[in-house]
Structure formats: C-alpha cells, structure tokens
Write an enzyme that holds these catalytic residues in place. Structure first.
Site, mmCIF file in Angstrom:
data_model
loop_
_atom_site.group_PDB
_atom_site.id
_atom_site.type_symbol
_atom_site.label_atom_id
_atom_site.label_comp_id
_atom_site.label_asym_id
_atom_site.label_seq_id
_atom_site.Cartn_x
_atom_site.Cartn_y
_atom_site.Cartn_z
ATOM 1 N N THR A 1 0.812 -1.225 0.000
ATOM 2 C CA THR A 1 0.000 0.000 0.000
ATOM 3 C C THR A 1 0.844 1.273 0.000
ATOM 4 O O THR A 1 1.858 1.368 0.682
ATOM 5 C CB THR A 1 -0.924 -0.010 1.233
ATOM 6 O OG1 THR A 1 -1.739 -1.168 1.153
ATOM 7 C CG2 THR A 1 -1.804 1.228 1.270
ATOM 8 N N GLU A 2 0.376 2.251 -0.789
ATOM 9 C CA GLU A 2 1.017 3.565 -0.838
ATOM 10 C C GLU A 2 -0.033 4.627 -0.522
ATOM 11 O O GLU A 2 -1.232 4.332 -0.540
ATOM 12 C CB GLU A 2 1.600 3.804 -2.244
ATOM 13 C CG GLU A 2 2.645 2.765 -2.596
ATOM 14 C CD GLU A 2 3.321 3.029 -3.939
ATOM 15 O OE1 GLU A 2 2.904 3.975 -4.638
ATOM 16 O OE2 GLU A 2 4.253 2.291 -4.259
ATOM 17 N N GLN B 1 -22.644 -5.604 23.286
ATOM 18 C CA GLN B 1 -23.995 -5.273 23.732
ATOM 19 C C GLN B 1 -24.408 -6.137 24.922
ATOM 20 O O GLN B 1 -24.915 -5.640 25.929
ATOM 21 C CB GLN B 1 -24.981 -5.470 22.569
ATOM 22 C CG GLN B 1 -26.388 -4.998 22.856
ATOM 23 C CD GLN B 1 -26.473 -3.475 22.953
ATOM 24 O OE1 GLN B 1 -25.636 -2.761 22.409
ATOM 25 N NE2 GLN B 1 -27.467 -2.981 23.673
ATOM 26 N N ALA C 1 -2.311 4.341 -3.434
ATOM 27 C CA ALA C 1 -2.671 3.044 -4.024
ATOM 28 C C ALA C 1 -2.795 1.987 -2.945
ATOM 29 O O ALA C 1 -1.838 1.695 -2.233
ATOM 30 C CB ALA C 1 -1.613 2.619 -5.046
ATOM 31 N N GLY C 2 -3.997 1.426 -2.802
ATOM 32 C CA GLY C 2 -4.230 0.389 -1.811
ATOM 33 C C GLY C 2 -4.599 -0.910 -2.498
ATOM 34 O O GLY C 2 -3.748 -1.631 -3.000
ATOM 35 N N SER C 3 -5.896 -1.186 -2.532
ATOM 36 C CA SER C 3 -6.355 -2.407 -3.199
ATOM 37 C C SER C 3 -5.968 -2.412 -4.676
ATOM 38 O O SER C 3 -5.798 -3.472 -5.280
ATOM 39 C CB SER C 3 -7.875 -2.517 -3.072
ATOM 40 O OG SER C 3 -8.234 -2.669 -1.715
ATOM 41 N N GLY D 1 -23.115 -5.410 28.281
ATOM 42 C CA GLY D 1 -23.588 -4.174 28.909
ATOM 43 C C GLY D 1 -22.457 -3.173 29.081
ATOM 44 O O GLY D 1 -21.525 -3.125 28.272
ATOM 45 N N GLU E 1 -3.940 -15.397 1.775
ATOM 46 C CA GLU E 1 -4.041 -14.282 2.709
ATOM 47 C C GLU E 1 -5.506 -14.038 3.095
ATOM 48 O O GLU E 1 -5.828 -13.791 4.252
ATOM 49 C CB GLU E 1 -3.448 -13.011 2.070
ATOM 50 C CG GLU E 1 -3.405 -11.844 3.043
ATOM 51 C CD GLU E 1 -2.931 -10.535 2.402
ATOM 52 O OE1 GLU E 1 -2.492 -10.565 1.234
ATOM 53 O OE2 GLU E 1 -3.020 -9.497 3.075
#
Lengths: 259, 381
Positions: B129-130, B338, B133-135, B341, B244
C-alpha cells in the site's frame, strides 16, 4: 547416557476429579487426560541431558489404553521411543504395587538413569521415586532442581525447605525433579509428525514378568474404605492490621510454606 | 475414528500444544503489549522454538512442512485460546512477507531471509500500500531503477504491518511502465541508507501490532534481492491473495468464536432481574444467531481451505469466505459488547478489544467491496 522417563497420564488439572462409586478408584474415563505436569519437566530434563551428552530417551508409562495420548506427547517433545505397560490387571494399583510394576517394566529397558516428576497431580503421594530406588537398588536422588551428569555419575541439587543439598551418586540412579528445574518445551508440528513413526512397545503383565496377584486393586496393600465430597470452602482468615500486618502476613505465608 | 481432516490425532495434538503456548506465553502479556504498541522479539523466538512460525512452510525453507490446514489450526487455536487478531498479525507478518520469496526457490534469499525469520531471529514486512494506491496494486508508484548490480528505490509506503520493528521489507516496486508487468518484488533491508520509518501510525485496534509509514529515498538494493523475474511482482503478489484472504477469514470466525465463548460465559454468571441473563429468551436467541454466524463461516472457510490444500485455485471462493467470516465477525463482536452491557465498553473487558480489532478485517487484505468486485467478475464476467 540412556534415560527412562516415567510419565503418567492424569485427569486434566482443572477438571473436577471424581472417584468411581463402584471400586473407589479415580474416574479416568469421564475427564480429559493430560500429561502430569511435573512429568513434562522430567521429559525436558531427559531431553536436555541427551542433547548435551548423547544416548536415548525412552518413555515409560503405566496406564490404560487412553494413556497413549500422553506417550505421544512425550515422543513429540523429542523422546526416542516408548514402552506402555497396559493391562486391565493393573487397574486400581496403589503406590506400592505401581512401584513394583514399574520396577519390573524397567528391567526390560536398558538404562543408566530414570527421571520422574516428584509427584503426580492426581494421587500426590510423592513416593514412587523412592520406592523405585528401593526396589531396583538404584541410587535415590529426589527433589532435584538441577541435574548434572558425569561419567557414570549423577549430581543433583536437592531442593529443601530452606535451600538445597548437593547429592551425588553413581549410576544407575533414580532422579525426581521439581518444577524449578527447567522450562519444558512445547511439542512442535514436526515433532508431532515424527512421533507417529517412533517405536512404541506395549507390555502386558506377562511380558514384564509381573505376578498378577501382586498388582491391581486386589494386590494393593492399601485400599480406599470410604470417601466423601470436599467440604464447601470455608471463609478465609481475616488479619487486622494493627501495625503488625506485615509480620502476620509473613507468618501466614511461612506457615503455608509459601515463603 | 473420524475421517475429518481437522480432528486427526496429530492435529488434536497440535491444537493442544498451541493452546498451551498461548495460555502461558501470550495471554498473560497481551494487555502489556497492547499498551506497548508492539510485541517483543522474544515472542518471535519463543514461537519459533515451539515450531509455530513456519508450520505451513516447507522444511527446505526452515519451516515445519505442514499444510494450509495445519496453519489454520494454529491460527484458530491461538484465537480461541485468547490471543487476538492483532497479535496474529504482528507475530505472523512473515505469512505475507516471505511466501513469494520461498516460492521463488531462490536459495540465497531463503538462506538470508526466510530461514532466519522462521527461526525467530528476523522480522519481515510486506509493503504494498502507498498513500495513493491500496487495493489497486497496479497503481503503485514506488520506483526501482536498475543501475548495474543494484536497484535505486524511491517512493513511499503506508499502513505497513510490523514495519517499525522489521529487519527487512518485501517491497512492491515499479520497474516498468506497464500497470501489471511493470511491477517487481524487492527485499529491502531496513538498515539501508535512505530507508526510514517516517512515523508509527496510531490505530483504532490491533494495538499490539505496530504499523508504519515508510520512505525510500535513493535506497540502494542489491539486484540479488529481486524476487523472481523483473516484472513478475504483480502475479507473485496476486498468487498469495487466496491464502491471505483465507487467513483473514480465520481471523474473522476465530475472533467471533472467542467473543461468543466469552459472552456465553458472561451471560451465564450475570444476573439481572433475579435470573441469569442466559435464561432470557432475547439473550438466548441472540446467542444462537451468533453461534450460527460463526459455524457457517467456519464451515465454509474450512471447506475452501481443504480444496485449496488439495490443489484447487479458488480466488472467488476465498474472497467469499473472507467476506462471510468478516460479516459474521462484525455482527458477533457488536452483539458481544452489547450483551456485556456497560462492562463491554470497558478497556479491561476482552470483547471490547475484539470489537475494535475486528473493524480492520473488512478493509485489510482486500476490502469487502474489492472482494465483491472480484467475485462478481468470476460469477458474471
């Protein structure tokens, strides 16, 4: 140096342990079996001695069929082979008869050293190492927190309430170890796969030359007359600090042998 | 005897060993590592000695020679026994950093990087990743220019797991203009002049997993550190995607299982209006829905894992397994908080951590939407 490690399968430490109503022995079927924790230290110590000075490590287990899981664990940690003493005639053996059976089984395995945990978490008698030494005539080196092997000799640091004694003997010797001695390794995937291929010999009473009337419930010198459930937890002791809280706390810990 | 590949005696033994390791070596320290923002090198060494780091890597590369099923067992059991998704991402970063290198069969690279990593002596990262630019891997701009027997690398990477601790970073670089065939893989030593960790990023979750932003300024990298052929980087990275994604599916249903177990235990002991919470229909139904989500996700992911272990190529199915498990996980961790609580909102409560950790799973390793695009392409062209 060839080493035998005696390994016992016990009910899972965290499981609720029960005695069976019929013959008053520990119920081993209803709970998950694990390797007696102190025996992990015994296996580890045997492996370390082997890795440093050669020889073979043989696991010796007396117990029902199911105990093979525990044998496999010892093999996957790195032991070379195993002997499983398994016979319905052994069911209900007390410490005295167990030591007799183990001593007979030991005769079938050439060895210089026997290593065990100081006690099992189910029976907690802590007498098998001494009994084995008596029966086999080997030197008795118990409560070891450190083991050094030499040429035909073994030297240990024997844990005492106040410190330790140095005890040395010629082999053959029986060594029991405390948990301070090492950090047992975890079985690796490779070790687990390799364990499948390691030799596992099963011995019956006959194979080991054990006289059947001397073992099992009937052969045991002691018997459980009756038992009852553990009483509910009592309220703890409250210590009021009147300036001496620290010393009272120390006294309590000392009385429980925790310090 | 069961013929289920997941419950053979050997795999049961592996599970037991992993649980033992997790209980003794991880769980007691995890809160501290969360506060530290990283896991210590001693953990890598201990895990290596226990044979956990390289279960599915070949023995020639320093691994244990197992399969993706064995690796799945390791990840599952660590999560069930109280480790966290963040812990796995920190300790098993090499699972994305070295598979290309191992698969290339390059003995020199394997000796210098794979073996010492699986031995617990080195830590590796994967930098794809940059900032821009990821995916969309084909859009990366970090450039490597060949000069004699070395490459000169310039560019920036971000969101790089374990990179503040890493000894080397498997870096996706541009060596040509073609969007796909212009991409290569280079192993960059983090001690190289010109390489720097610009900052340690602070995250919502995965706190024990350090994440860095990296700068490469005229970094000289030996050409011997090129993995595979020049221009083969895109395909090499893409080939690892299925594994992955399945790995992240395990994170999804693994965390969900753990959160569910904790919630069942909590609702059993917590009384409200005179009865244990678990006796109330609304709680029971919720726990059943959570269980169903976990079971379905696990069963599907495992079935795909078995088929991939048998040699099938299943990119769309692996993507579906990821999306299914992560959707289930989001649902389960939310309900777990949830049902706990007020205490579910407290840092000292374990489900609170899983709730935060889970959020990244639908973003990292291919966002949910990117997975859906990929699945759609496989299904509808």
């Amino acid at each position: 140096m060839n080493i035998v490690v005696c390994v016992k399968q016990v009910p899972d430490t965290w499981a609720e342990k029960k005695l069976s109503d019929s013959d008053k022995t520990v119920d081993r079927e209803g709970v998950e079996g694990v390797m007696n924790e102190l025996d992990e230290y015994a296996v580890e110590e045997a492996l370390r001695i082997k890795e440093a000075s050669g020889g073979e490590v043989t696991v010796l287990t007396m117990g029902p069929e199911k105990a093979v899981e525990t044998i496999r664990k010892a093999l996957s940690m790195g032991a070379d082979q195993a002997v499983h003493l398994v016979d319905s005639g052994l069911h209900g053996s007390d410490a005295l008869t167990t030591s007799y059976a183990l001593a007979k089984a030991l005769e079938t395995i050439p060895h210089d050293l026997v290593i065990l945990g100081v006690e099992s978490t189910d029976a907690r008698m802590s007498v098998i190492p001494a009994m084995l030494a008596e029966r086999t005539g080997a030197a008795q080196l118990t409560f070891a927190r450190k083991v050094e092997v030499g040429d035909g000799t073994v030297k240990i640091e024997r844990q005492t309430d106040t410190g330790y004694d140095v005890v040395e003997a010629a082999t053959p010797a029986i060594v029991s170890v405390v948990e301070k001695i090492n950090e047992p390794r975890y079985p690796s995937f490779k070790g687990i796969m390799a364990a499948k291929k390691k030799p596992l010999t099963t011995l019956t009473l006959g194979d080991a030359g054990i006289e059947s009337e001397k073992v099992g419930l009937a052969g045991s010198g002691s018997s459980v007359a009756e038992f009852s459930a553990r009483p509910p937890k009592q309220a703890g002791q409250v210590v009021k600090d009147e300036g001496d809280g620290g010393s009272k706390l120390a006294e309590f810990l000392a009385s429980q042998k925790l310090v | 005897m069961s013929t289920d590949v997941w419950t053979t005696p050997e795999r049961a033994a592996l599970r037991a060993a992993v649980r033992d390791f997790c209980t003794k070596e991880i769980v007691p320290h995890l809160d501290q590592w969360e506060r530290d923002g990283e896991v210590p090198r001693t953990l890598h060494k201990a895990a290596a000695e226990a044979g956990l780091l390289g279960v599915a890597f070949p023995e020639e590369a320093g691994g244990q020679g197992g399969s993706i099923i064995d690796q799945t067992i390791v990840s599952e059991e660590l999560l069930y026994a109280g480790a966290s998704s963040g812990l796995l991402s920190a300790l098993f970063t090499h699972g994305i950093a070295i598979p290309h290198l191992v698969k290339s069969g390059n003995a020199d690279l394997i000796d210098r990087y794979a073996k010492p990593t699986l031995n617990g002596d080195l830590i590796g990262s994967l930098a794809v990743t940059e900032p821009d630019a990821g995916s969309d891997v084909a859009a990366i701009r970090t450039r490597a220019v060949r000069e004699g027997d070395r490459y000169i690398v310039n560019g920036a990477k971000t969101f790089i797991t374990s990179s503040t601790r890493a000894d080397f970073v498997t870096t996706v670089v541009r060596t040509g203009e073609d969007p796909h065939r212009g991409i290569s893989l280079l192993v960059v030593d983090t001690g190289s002049p010109g390489f720097s960790v610009v900052r340690r990023l602070e995250k919502m979750g995965w706190l024990c997993s350090d994440t860095g932003e990296l700068a490469y300024v005229d970094v000289r990298v030996p050409a011997a550190n090129l993995i595979g052929e020049e221009g083969s980087g895109f395909i090499q990275v893409a080939q690892q995607f299925a594994g992955e994604r399945l790995g992240l599916a395990v994170h999804g249903y693994g965390i969900a299982q753990r959160a569910l177990d904790l919630t069942v235990a909590y609702t059993r002991q917590r009384n409200a209006f005179g009865r244990p919470l678990i006796s109330k229909q609304v709680v029971r139904h919720k726990l059943v829905e959570m269980t169903r989500a976990v079971e379905v996700s696990r069963t599907y992911a495992r079935s795909i894992t078995e088929r991939i272990a048998a040699g099938e190529q299943l990119f769309a199915e692996a993507a579906m397994a990821k999306n299914q498990a992560i959707e289930a996980c989001s649902f389960v961790v939310n309900e777990a908080v949830q049902l706990h609580g007020g205490s579910g909102y407290m840092r000292e409560t374990e489900v609170e951590r899983h709730y935060r950790d889970a959020r990244i799973l639908g973003i990292g390793g291919g966002a949910t939407e990117v997975m859906n695009d990929l699945i759609a392409k496989a299904l509808f062209g």
